[in-house]
Design an enzyme around this catalytic site. Structure first.
Site, PDB file in Angstrom:
ATOM      1  N   ASP A 185      -7.127 -11.869  -0.524  1.00  0.00           N
ATOM      2  CA  ASP A 185      -5.910 -11.148  -0.893  1.00  0.00           C
ATOM      3  C   ASP A 185      -4.632 -11.976  -0.722  1.00  0.00           C
ATOM      4  O   ASP A 185      -4.305 -12.409   0.382  1.00  0.00           O
ATOM      5  CB  ASP A 185      -5.773  -9.894  -0.024  1.00  0.00           C
ATOM      6  CG  ASP A 185      -7.000  -9.007  -0.043  1.00  0.00           C
ATOM      7  OD1 ASP A 185      -6.848  -7.808  -0.281  1.00  0.00           O
ATOM      8  OD2 ASP A 185      -8.106  -9.515   0.218  1.00  0.00           O
ATOM      9  N   GLU A 229      -4.079  -8.307  -5.343  1.00  0.00           N
ATOM     10  CA  GLU A 229      -3.571  -6.929  -5.330  1.00  0.00           C
ATOM     11  C   GLU A 229      -2.372  -6.712  -4.405  1.00  0.00           C
ATOM     12  O   GLU A 229      -1.706  -5.680  -4.510  1.00  0.00           O
ATOM     13  CB  GLU A 229      -4.692  -5.962  -4.959  1.00  0.00           C
ATOM     14  CG  GLU A 229      -5.097  -5.994  -3.510  1.00  0.00           C
ATOM     15  CD  GLU A 229      -5.318  -4.575  -2.966  1.00  0.00           C
ATOM     16  OE1 GLU A 229      -5.265  -3.612  -3.734  1.00  0.00           O
ATOM     17  OE2 GLU A 229      -5.519  -4.466  -1.755  1.00  0.00           O
ATOM     18  N   ASN A 230      -2.097  -7.647  -3.523  1.00  0.00           N
ATOM     19  CA  ASN A 230      -0.946  -7.513  -2.614  1.00  0.00           C
ATOM     20  C   ASN A 230       0.134  -8.558  -2.901  1.00  0.00           C
ATOM     21  O   ASN A 230       0.990  -8.823  -2.065  1.00  0.00           O
ATOM     22  CB  ASN A 230      -1.385  -7.660  -1.159  1.00  0.00           C
ATOM     23  CG  ASN A 230      -2.389  -6.614  -0.723  1.00  0.00           C
ATOM     24  OD1 ASN A 230      -3.516  -6.941  -0.366  1.00  0.00           O
ATOM     25  ND2 ASN A 230      -1.998  -5.353  -0.764  1.00  0.00           N
ATOM     26  N   ASN A 261      -7.258  -1.373  -3.902  1.00  0.00           N
ATOM     27  CA  ASN A 261      -6.659  -0.046  -3.705  1.00  0.00           C
ATOM     28  C   ASN A 261      -5.165  -0.017  -4.006  1.00  0.00           C
ATOM     29  O   ASN A 261      -4.584   1.056  -4.170  1.00  0.00           O
ATOM     30  CB  ASN A 261      -6.921   0.465  -2.286  1.00  0.00           C
ATOM     31  CG  ASN A 261      -6.374  -0.457  -1.223  1.00  0.00           C
ATOM     32  OD1 ASN A 261      -6.735  -1.638  -1.161  1.00  0.00           O
ATOM     33  ND2 ASN A 261      -5.510   0.050  -0.367  1.00  0.00           N
ATOM     34  N   HIS A 262      -4.520  -1.192  -4.094  1.00  0.00           N
ATOM     35  CA  HIS A 262      -3.104  -1.241  -4.479  1.00  0.00           C
ATOM     36  C   HIS A 262      -2.932  -1.605  -5.951  1.00  0.00           C
ATOM     37  O   HIS A 262      -1.845  -2.035  -6.369  1.00  0.00           O
ATOM     38  CB  HIS A 262      -2.351  -2.246  -3.605  1.00  0.00           C
ATOM     39  CG  HIS A 262      -2.158  -1.785  -2.192  1.00  0.00           C
ATOM     40  ND1 HIS A 262      -1.306  -0.758  -1.853  1.00  0.00           N
ATOM     41  CD2 HIS A 262      -2.732  -2.203  -1.035  1.00  0.00           C
ATOM     42  CE1 HIS A 262      -1.346  -0.568  -0.535  1.00  0.00           C
ATOM     43  NE2 HIS A 262      -2.211  -1.424  -0.016  1.00  0.00           N
ATOM     44  N   HIS A 291     -14.181  -4.805  -2.406  1.00  0.00           N
ATOM     45  CA  HIS A 291     -12.918  -4.511  -1.729  1.00  0.00           C
ATOM     46  C   HIS A 291     -13.144  -3.304  -0.833  1.00  0.00           C
ATOM     47  O   HIS A 291     -13.113  -2.148  -1.287  1.00  0.00           O
ATOM     48  CB  HIS A 291     -11.838  -4.232  -2.783  1.00  0.00           C
ATOM     49  CG  HIS A 291     -10.448  -4.344  -2.283  1.00  0.00           C
ATOM     50  ND1 HIS A 291      -9.844  -5.556  -2.021  1.00  0.00           N
ATOM     51  CD2 HIS A 291      -9.513  -3.403  -2.001  1.00  0.00           C
ATOM     52  CE1 HIS A 291      -8.609  -5.360  -1.609  1.00  0.00           C
ATOM     53  NE2 HIS A 291      -8.387  -4.049  -1.581  1.00  0.00           N
ATOM     54  N   HIS A 337      -9.939  -7.106   1.383  1.00  0.00           N
ATOM     55  CA  HIS A 337      -9.195  -5.921   1.840  1.00  0.00           C
ATOM     56  C   HIS A 337      -8.761  -5.971   3.303  1.00  0.00           C
ATOM     57  O   HIS A 337      -7.678  -5.493   3.618  1.00  0.00           O
ATOM     58  CB  HIS A 337      -9.984  -4.626   1.597  1.00  0.00           C
ATOM     59  CG  HIS A 337      -9.272  -3.388   2.077  1.00  0.00           C
ATOM     60  ND1 HIS A 337      -8.084  -2.948   1.515  1.00  0.00           N
ATOM     61  CD2 HIS A 337      -9.567  -2.498   3.062  1.00  0.00           C
ATOM     62  CE1 HIS A 337      -7.695  -1.846   2.136  1.00  0.00           C
ATOM     63  NE2 HIS A 337      -8.561  -1.550   3.076  1.00  0.00           N
ATOM     64  N   HIS A 346      -8.059  -8.588   5.159  1.00  0.00           N
ATOM     65  CA  HIS A 346      -7.072  -9.649   5.369  1.00  0.00           C
ATOM     66  C   HIS A 346      -7.385 -10.550   6.562  1.00  0.00           C
ATOM     67  O   HIS A 346      -6.496 -11.271   7.028  1.00  0.00           O
ATOM     68  CB  HIS A 346      -5.661  -9.067   5.534  1.00  0.00           C
ATOM     69  CG  HIS A 346      -5.120  -8.417   4.303  1.00  0.00           C
ATOM     70  ND1 HIS A 346      -3.778  -8.174   4.108  1.00  0.00           N
ATOM     71  CD2 HIS A 346      -5.737  -7.942   3.190  1.00  0.00           C
ATOM     72  CE1 HIS A 346      -3.590  -7.578   2.948  1.00  0.00           C
ATOM     73  NE2 HIS A 346      -4.784  -7.429   2.375  1.00  0.00           N
TER      74      HIS A 346
END
Length: 276
Positions: free
Chosen positions: A8, A39-40, A67-68, A155, A180, A182
């Site tokens: 991520d 995604e982040n 999820n983001h 994820h 996910h 991190h």
């Protein structure tokens, strides 16, 4: 096939560090395929189209979400026109975008990249296990197959669910790698059936943080249990984290797996290209 997967990307620090590292790693490791979870990337929440374009320009072949995925509204239209950007395949039918993409290399080889999202401690989505099963059902890896490698970005929050995914598809895909949480795990391995596995690739971001976010506000939420200031990504020097995989073109299975950690605060781990 020589493959790099980066975990991520968190905020500007992680995004810029990854973009700066990819060209050199492509050359140093003679990479065939680079996959990045982004995604982040946009201030810690979601991905903006211009950031995706910059990562493709830097040398990423496929970007995955999580999820983001929908935190930046501009992504809804962009993901419909950019097949190299994928989201978890177990979102309900009708969700924009796709959960898998087949990359065609310049030499004619192909790799299927798929992403699923876990359900333990996560949003309630469709079954990720059956989703991955459906995504790979029409493909056979290796010489004469439809693809020469299959990668699954899972994820998910729970390590148990990630391990279950790895063992469920051992021998049927090249790599199952978790994202996910991190935090890079130390369990990179080749499972008994020949699939490369790592519970979490870690993040590309500033590790002087709470999973990429500035320490003060993030820690205070655990002390007070009430909403506080909006979380913001830490912007110190990032560590680029991920996993390096080599596969056998005859079978599609893994022959080598090593962690990647470059720059920042963590101990360094940079694979060396071995002679053929």
């Amino acid at each position: 096939m020589r493959i790099l997967f980066l975990g991520d990307l968190v905020g500007r620090s992680g995004r810029e560090a990854a973009a700066a590292a990819i060209p050199g790693l492509r050359q140093r490791l003679a990479l065939d395929l680079v996959v990045v979870n982004a995604e982040n990337a946009s201030h810690g929440f979601g991905l903006a189209p211009e950031m995706a374009r910059a990562l493709f320009l830097a040398g990423a072949d496929v970007l995955t979400l999580g999820n983001h995925a929908w935190d930046r509204k501009e992504i809804f239209a962009f993901i419909e026109t950019e097949p190299r950007l994928i989201r978890p395949l177990n979102y309900p039918p009708g969700t924009p975008g796709k959960g898998a993409f087949i990359v065609a290399l310049d030499d004619g080889r192909k790799a299927l990249v798929a992403q699923a999202m876990g359900r333990l401690f996560m949003d309630a989505l469709d079954d990720p296990f059956r989703g991955v099963q459906a995504a790979i059902a029409g493909h056979r890896m290796g010489a004469g197959g439809t693809v020469q490698a299959i990668l699954v970005d899972f994820h998910a929050e729970a390590s148990s669910e990630k391990l279950a995914m790895g063992h469920s598809f051992d021998g049927r895909v090249s790599l199952v790698v978790g994202t996910h949480t991190h935090t890079p795990s130390a369990d990179h391995q080749i499972l008994v059936g020949g699939t490369g596995y790592m519970t979490d690739a870690g993040m590309c971001g500033d590790y002087d943080s709470v999973i990429g976010m500035q320490k003060g506000g993030a820690a205070l939420r655990f002390w007070k249990k009430v909403p506080g200031e909006k979380l913001a990504p830490a912007e110190g020097e990032a560590t680029v984290c991920g996993v390096y995989l080599e596969t056998d073109d005859a079978t599609g299975l893994a022959t080598r797996i090593e962690p990647v950690r470059i720059g920042g605060r963590l101990s360094q781990a940079i694979p060396a290209l071995q002679a053929a």
